[in-house]
Design a protein around this motif. Structure first.
Motif, PDB file in Angstrom:
ATOM      1  N   ASP A 105       0.829  -1.209   0.000  1.00 45.88           N
ATOM      2  CA  ASP A 105       0.000   0.000   0.000  1.00 45.88           C
ATOM      3  C   ASP A 105       0.862   1.259   0.000  1.00 45.88           C
ATOM      4  OD1 ASP A 105      -2.260  -1.520  -0.031  1.00 45.88           O
ATOM      5  OD2 ASP A 105      -2.555  -1.466   2.159  1.00 45.88           O
ATOM      6  N   GLU A 106       1.919   1.246   0.841  1.00 51.18           N
ATOM      7  CA  GLU A 106       2.803   2.408   0.903  1.00 51.18           C
ATOM      8  C   GLU A 106       3.539   2.609  -0.427  1.00 51.18           C
ATOM      9  OE1 GLU A 106       2.574   0.042   3.024  1.00 51.18           O
ATOM     10  OE2 GLU A 106       2.255   0.842   5.050  1.00 51.18           O
ATOM     11  N   ALA A 107       3.972   1.492  -1.034  1.00 53.11           N
ATOM     12  CA  ALA A 107       4.665   1.573  -2.325  1.00 53.11           C
ATOM     13  C   ALA A 107       3.733   2.121  -3.401  1.00 53.11           C
ATOM     14  CB  ALA A 107       5.186   0.196  -2.730  1.00 53.11           C
ATOM     15  N   LYS A 108       2.484   1.637  -3.358  1.00 50.81           N
ATOM     16  CA  LYS A 108       1.506   2.100  -4.340  1.00 50.81           C
ATOM     17  C   LYS A 108       1.243   3.589  -4.198  1.00 50.81           C
ATOM     18  CE  LYS A 108      -2.980   0.771  -6.245  1.00 50.81           C
ATOM     19  NZ  LYS A 108      -4.156  -0.129  -6.093  1.00 50.81           N
ATOM     20  N   ALA A 109       1.150   4.070  -2.968  1.00 52.32           N
ATOM     21  CA  ALA A 109       0.918   5.505  -2.729  1.00 52.32           C
ATOM     22  C   ALA A 109       2.087   6.334  -3.248  1.00 52.32           C
ATOM     23  CB  ALA A 109       0.698   5.755  -1.236  1.00 52.32           C
ATOM     24  N   SER A 110       3.303   5.833  -3.027  1.00 51.16           N
ATOM     25  CA  SER A 110       4.492   6.549  -3.500  1.00 51.16           C
ATOM     26  C   SER A 110       4.507   6.630  -5.024  1.00 51.16           C
ATOM     27  CB  SER A 110       5.753   5.836  -2.994  1.00 51.16           C
ATOM     28  OG  SER A 110       6.917   6.530  -3.414  1.00 51.16           O
ATOM     29  N   LEU A 111       4.118   5.543  -5.682  1.00 53.54           N
ATOM     30  CA  LEU A 111       4.091   5.532  -7.143  1.00 53.54           C
ATOM     31  C   LEU A 111       2.984   6.415  -7.698  1.00 53.54           C
ATOM     32  CD1 LEU A 111       4.782   1.736  -7.755  1.00 53.54           C
ATOM     33  CD2 LEU A 111       6.313   3.635  -8.273  1.00 53.54           C
ATOM     34  N   GLU A 112       1.851   6.456  -6.996  1.00 56.32           N
ATOM     35  CA  GLU A 112       0.768   7.335  -7.442  1.00 56.32           C
ATOM     36  C   GLU A 112       1.194   8.799  -7.378  1.00 56.32           C
ATOM     37  OE1 GLU A 112      -2.444   6.191  -4.946  1.00 56.32           O
ATOM     38  OE2 GLU A 112      -3.072   4.501  -6.229  1.00 56.32           O
ATOM     39  N   ALA A 113       1.959   9.162  -6.340  1.00 60.44           N
ATOM     40  CA  ALA A 113       2.475  10.530  -6.233  1.00 60.44           C
ATOM     41  C   ALA A 113       3.458  10.824  -7.359  1.00 60.44           C
ATOM     42  CB  ALA A 113       3.144  10.729  -4.872  1.00 60.44           C
ATOM     43  N   ALA A 114       4.307   9.818  -7.680  1.00 58.32           N
ATOM     44  CA  ALA A 114       5.270   9.993  -8.775  1.00 58.32           C
ATOM     45  C   ALA A 114       4.543  10.172 -10.106  1.00 58.32           C
ATOM     46  CB  ALA A 114       6.211   8.792  -8.840  1.00 58.32           C
ATOM     47  N   GLN A 115       3.501   9.340 -10.328  1.00 58.86           N
ATOM     48  CA  GLN A 115       2.763   9.432 -11.587  1.00 58.86           C
ATOM     49  C   GLN A 115       2.018  10.754 -11.708  1.00 58.86           C
ATOM     50  OE1 GLN A 115       2.997   6.915 -14.031  1.00 58.86           O
ATOM     51  NE2 GLN A 115       2.180   8.638 -15.215  1.00 58.86           N
ATOM     52  N   ALA A 116       1.525  11.260 -10.582  1.00 61.69           N
ATOM     53  CA  ALA A 116       0.830  12.552 -10.601  1.00 61.69           C
ATOM     54  C   ALA A 116       1.773  13.665 -11.040  1.00 61.69           C
ATOM     55  CB  ALA A 116       0.257  12.854  -9.219  1.00 61.69           C
ATOM     56  N   ARG A 117       3.025  13.650 -10.556  1.00 59.12           N
ATOM     57  CA  ARG A 117       4.021  14.652 -10.959  1.00 59.12           C
ATOM     58  C   ARG A 117       4.375  14.488 -12.440  1.00 59.12           C
ATOM     59  NH1 ARG A 117       5.959  19.453 -11.631  1.00 59.12           N
ATOM     60  NH2 ARG A 117       8.235  19.551 -11.856  1.00 59.12           N
ATOM     61  N   LEU A 118       4.487  13.239 -12.895  1.00 61.24           N
ATOM     62  CA  LEU A 118       4.784  12.997 -14.307  1.00 61.24           C
ATOM     63  C   LEU A 118       3.652  13.499 -15.201  1.00 61.24           C
ATOM     64  CD1 LEU A 118       6.323   9.406 -14.094  1.00 61.24           C
ATOM     65  CD2 LEU A 118       7.533  11.508 -14.701  1.00 61.24           C
ATOM     66  N   ASP A 119       2.410  13.273 -14.778  1.00 63.46           N
ATOM     67  CA  ASP A 119       1.269  13.761 -15.553  1.00 63.46           C
ATOM     68  C   ASP A 119       1.264  15.282 -15.610  1.00 63.46           C
ATOM     69  OD1 ASP A 119       0.465  11.178 -15.974  1.00 63.46           O
ATOM     70  OD2 ASP A 119      -1.043  11.166 -14.366  1.00 63.46           O
ATOM     71  N   GLU A 120       1.647  15.903 -14.498  1.00 65.93           N
ATOM     72  CA  GLU A 120       1.707  17.369 -14.452  1.00 65.93           C
ATOM     73  C   GLU A 120       2.770  17.900 -15.419  1.00 65.93           C
ATOM     74  OE1 GLU A 120       3.211  20.759 -11.259  1.00 65.93           O
ATOM     75  OE2 GLU A 120       2.348  18.881 -10.506  1.00 65.93           O
ATOM     76  N   ILE A 121       3.941  17.261 -15.435  1.00 65.78           N
ATOM     77  CA  ILE A 121       5.016  17.673 -16.349  1.00 65.78           C
ATOM     78  C   ILE A 121       4.584  17.459 -17.799  1.00 65.78           C
ATOM     79  CG2 ILE A 121       7.359  17.128 -17.125  1.00 65.78           C
ATOM     80  CD1 ILE A 121       8.029  16.432 -14.217  1.00 65.78           C
ATOM     81  N   SER A 122       3.956  16.302 -18.070  1.00 68.33           N
ATOM     82  CA  SER A 122       3.522  15.994 -19.434  1.00 68.33           C
ATOM     83  C   SER A 122       2.489  17.002 -19.924  1.00 68.33           C
ATOM     84  CB  SER A 122       2.937  14.580 -19.485  1.00 68.33           C
ATOM     85  OG  SER A 122       2.481  14.277 -20.789  1.00 68.33           O
ATOM     86  N   ALA A 123       1.533  17.342 -19.061  1.00 72.70           N
ATOM     87  CA  ALA A 123       0.502  18.312 -19.445  1.00 72.70           C
ATOM     88  C   ALA A 123       1.112  19.677 -19.739  1.00 72.70           C
ATOM     89  CB  ALA A 123      -0.544  18.424 -18.334  1.00 72.70           C
ATOM     90  N   SER A 124       2.105  20.068 -18.933  1.00 72.22           N
ATOM     91  CA  SER A 124       2.765  21.354 -19.155  1.00 72.22           C
ATOM     92  C   SER A 124       3.528  21.353 -20.476  1.00 72.22           C
ATOM     93  CB  SER A 124       3.717  21.662 -17.999  1.00 72.22           C
ATOM     94  OG  SER A 124       4.361  22.902 -18.195  1.00 72.22           O
ATOM     95  N   MET A 125       4.184  20.231 -20.788  1.00 73.79           N
ATOM     96  CA  MET A 125       4.906  20.133 -22.058  1.00 73.79           C
ATOM     97  C   MET A 125       3.937  20.184 -23.233  1.00 73.79           C
ATOM     98  SD  MET A 125       7.790  17.256 -21.166  1.00 73.79           S
ATOM     99  CE  MET A 125       8.713  17.430 -22.676  1.00 73.79           C
TER     100      MET A 125
END
Length: 671
Positions: A523-543
């Motif tokens: 569960d903790e690993a999944k939460a960490s990855l969800e946070a990472a993916q959220a930042r990646l989505d934010e960067i992708s949207a900005s690009m």
């Protein structure tokens, strides 16, 4: 002006197409068939054409050993060289009528001749001994320029002085070098040479200084054995002989139009060897067809054709973006197709401004970029699909042999069937179908993990069965793999755009998730990855939103980096580095900083910091230089006075600078 409005305006005109190009309409075909009875009724092997001020066409016929002058009715009103069954010429390559004399180059006789309206040809003995295989000539401002195919040189001759003036250019493959050149044309400002052996057209100044090259791949097109070139001052028309077509370039070397059908749907060019343009008409000589084709030129028609190409390309780009981007996002794949729309907008902007050459270049570049991105995006989607299918396969393997309920066994069978179907669809490059089956497999496996299962024989005693725990591990690991893939894809995209992006905390979050997986804290690993993916989505949207601005700003930044490095200005370099760091977050501000850097570089940046000793040394050298200049001036003045006193009435004779042929109203120095 809106695109639909442009299309409506252009649609009001009607056009008659007589070639497979909308810019050219066939007016007439000439072959000498209306000639006099004592002359051949058709050409044998025409190799070049000259149009005089009265509109007469002088056609050089290599096989007939003659020059034929044709009127608008295709009647041969004059022939040069023929004397009954024999001829005074051998292999005439080009001609020029200046109102009094007809000048003729003859490769078989290795010389240049002139004829005064039927009085017989005369060899020009001053210049002819220098020639081996003259292929073309140009008469201008009292001079004649003769192109020699064998010697790869241009020879200059002064008509009024009957004087050989020297040569220009030489043999070779680099800029300004020639290899078996066939034709020479002057548009009042520039000379164009069909450099046949080097598969190009070279452009020179009035003094034959190299300026540029045409037809060596710019805009995606290369010439093959071009034998003739002509210009109307705005465009360059080329007989692309070995490719059996006519190409039109702008002065920068980008393709404006091309056609390979002499008569649309009927006759194709076989051996186009000579082109000339005059009074909005294009003349094309085909040596194998033994005919001269004359076309009226209508660039507004070509404009409609270009606009249709833009509309078609824009539809293709929009369809690609709409289908591929949605599909890739469903796979978790990062693709790079977003800038294509802005490229098309740029092409339309050029079209609206009337800059059709740039519009066509932008269109060509966009289509090339589309093909390149299709390959890159396909690779990214295949990688993402493989990762998704592999994750499902590993999860299914954990359940094989486990104690499952009947419902779970059915779901496992469904998952395995979906995995097999996903693999088959991927192998046939049906990505949409493959994604659907992969998602179906993941859904079936998730339902197994979420349902209570019968404990297997090797139950560890924990509240969760080993297969379920293994499935969670695989699923979270797959999530980590997708995050790594997204990160790598975005990093490559940033590198392609030449921008700096701070991807933290994504790498740290992925590293933390992997560590949590090692101790089964899913569960903790999944939460960490969800946070990472959220930042990646934010960067992708900005690009996605700023890519066009980033590209534009990055061009300015590249100029700033080069300028600051060349100037050595520390302040300019600092501004450029600041712009580089800010390029992703704020491309507009980055572009402004880059422009400031360029201004600093151009102005020399901050004042050079020199030591007092260096400043004193510079001042001392400046004083010495000034004293030397003053002393030289005084010496010259004294000598001049002494000479004036010693020889009253004696004129001073300055070194004589010999002026040569008057070209375009200006004189140029001799060799």
């Amino acid at each position: 002006m809106r695109y639909w409005a442009i299309l409506a305006i252009l649609a009001l005109a009607t056009f008659s197409f007589a070639t497979n190009s909308s810019a050219f309409t066939l007016e007439k075909v000439y072959n000498g068939s209306a000639g006099r009875g004592d002359l051949p009724f058709s050409f044998q092997k025409p190799v070049s054409i000259f149009i005089d001020s009265d509109g007469l066409m002088y056609v050089s016929d290599d096989s007939a050993s003659a020059i034929y002058a044709l009127d608008e009715n295709d009647a041969v009103v004059r022939s040069i060289g023929k004397k009954g069954a024999s001829s005074e010429l051998s292999n005439p390559t080009a001609s020029w009528y200046d109102g009094q004399k007809t000048y003729i180059t003859d490769s078989g006789l290795a010389g240049i001749y002139y004829d005064v309206k039927g009085t017989g040809i005369v060899r020009m003995n001053v210049i002819s001994p220098f020639l081996t295989n003259p292929s073309a000539l140009w008469v201008e401002g009292g001079g004649i320029w003769i192109l020699d195919k064998a010697k790869n040189k241009v020879y200059a001759y002064n008509i009024s002085l009957d004087k050989y003036e020297g040569t220009y250019l030489s043999e070779g493959f680099g800029d300004g070098k020639l290899s078996s050149p066939s034709d020479l044309f002057f548009d009042g400002e520039r000379f164009y040479i069909a450099d046949t052996g080097n598969n190009r057209v070279q452009v020179f100044s009035k003094n034959f200084e190299y300026l540029s090259v045409i037809g060596t791949g710019k805009g995606g097109l290369s010439l093959n054995g071009p034998k003739s070139a002509a210009s109307d001052g705005k465009r360059v028309y080329v007989a692309d002989t070995y490719n059996k077509r006519i190409i039109v370039f702008d002065l920068q070397g980008f393709v404006l139009d091309e056609f390979d059908e002499a008569i649309a749907g009927n006759i194709s060019f076989q051996n186009p060897v000579s082109v000339r343009v005059k009074d909005e008409k294009l003349y094309v000589v085909d040596g194998s067809l033994a005919e001269v084709f004359v076309y009226s030129i209508n660039w507004s028609a070509s404009t409609q054709n270009l606009f249709s190409e833009l509309i078609s390309a824009n539809t293709t780009v929009q369809n690609y973006n709409r289908t591929t981007i949605a599909l890739a996002k469903g796979m978790g794949a990062q693709i790079s197709a977003y800038a294509l729309g802005s490229n098309m907008q740029t092409a339309f902007s050029y079209f609206e401004a009337g800059d059709y050459a740039k519009a066509r270049k932008e269109l060509s570049d966009t289509l090339e970029l589309l093909e390149a991105r299709k390959k890159a995006d396909t690779k990214a989607m295949e990688s993402a699909l493989l990762s998704k299918i592999d994750s499902a396969s590993k999860s299914a393997q954990y359940y094989n042999g486990a104690s499952l309920t009947l419902s779970q066994q059915e779901k496992l069978a469904e998952a395995q069937s979906s995995i097999d179907a996903a693999k088959a669809a991927l192998a046939s490059k049906n990505y949409k179908t493959s994604l659907s089956f992969a998602d179906l497999a993941s859904s079936s496996l998730e339902s197994i993990a979420n349902a209570p299962a019968s404990p297997p024989a090797n139950n560890t005693g924990s509240g969760q069965s080993e297969p379920a725990s293994g499935t969670l591990r695989i699923m979270v690991q797959a999530q980590a793999d997708r995050a790594n893939l997204s990160l790598s894809s975005l990093q490559q995209r940033a590198q392609m755009l030449g921008i700096y992006i701070n991807f933290e905390p994504v790498p740290s979050l992925i590293q933390s998730a992997n560590a949590l997986l090692e101790v089964s804290q899913f569960d903790e690993a999944k939460a960490s990855l969800e946070a990472a993916q959220a930042r990646l989505d934010e960067i992708s949207a900005s690009m996605d939103a700023n890519e066009a601005q980033i590209i534009e700003a990055n061009i300015t930044l590249s100029q700033a980096l080069k300028a600051s490095a060349a100037s050595g200005s520390a302040e300019a370099m600092a501004k450029a580095e600041e712009a580089r760091i800010m390029l992703f977050e704020n491309p507009q501000q980055a572009q402004a900083l880059a422009r400031e850097s360029i201004q600093l570089s151009n102005s020399g940046g901050a004042m050079l910091e020199l030591s007092p000793l260096a400043l004193a040394l510079i001042a001392f050298v400046a004083i010495l230089f000034s004293v030397a200049i003053l002393g030289a001036a005084a010496f010259i003045l004294i000598k001049s006075r002494q000479k004036g006193l010693a020889g009253a009435g004696e004129k001073f004779s300055a070194p004589k600078i010999e002026l040569k042929i008057d070209l375009g109203g200006r004189r140029k120095k001799g060799l």
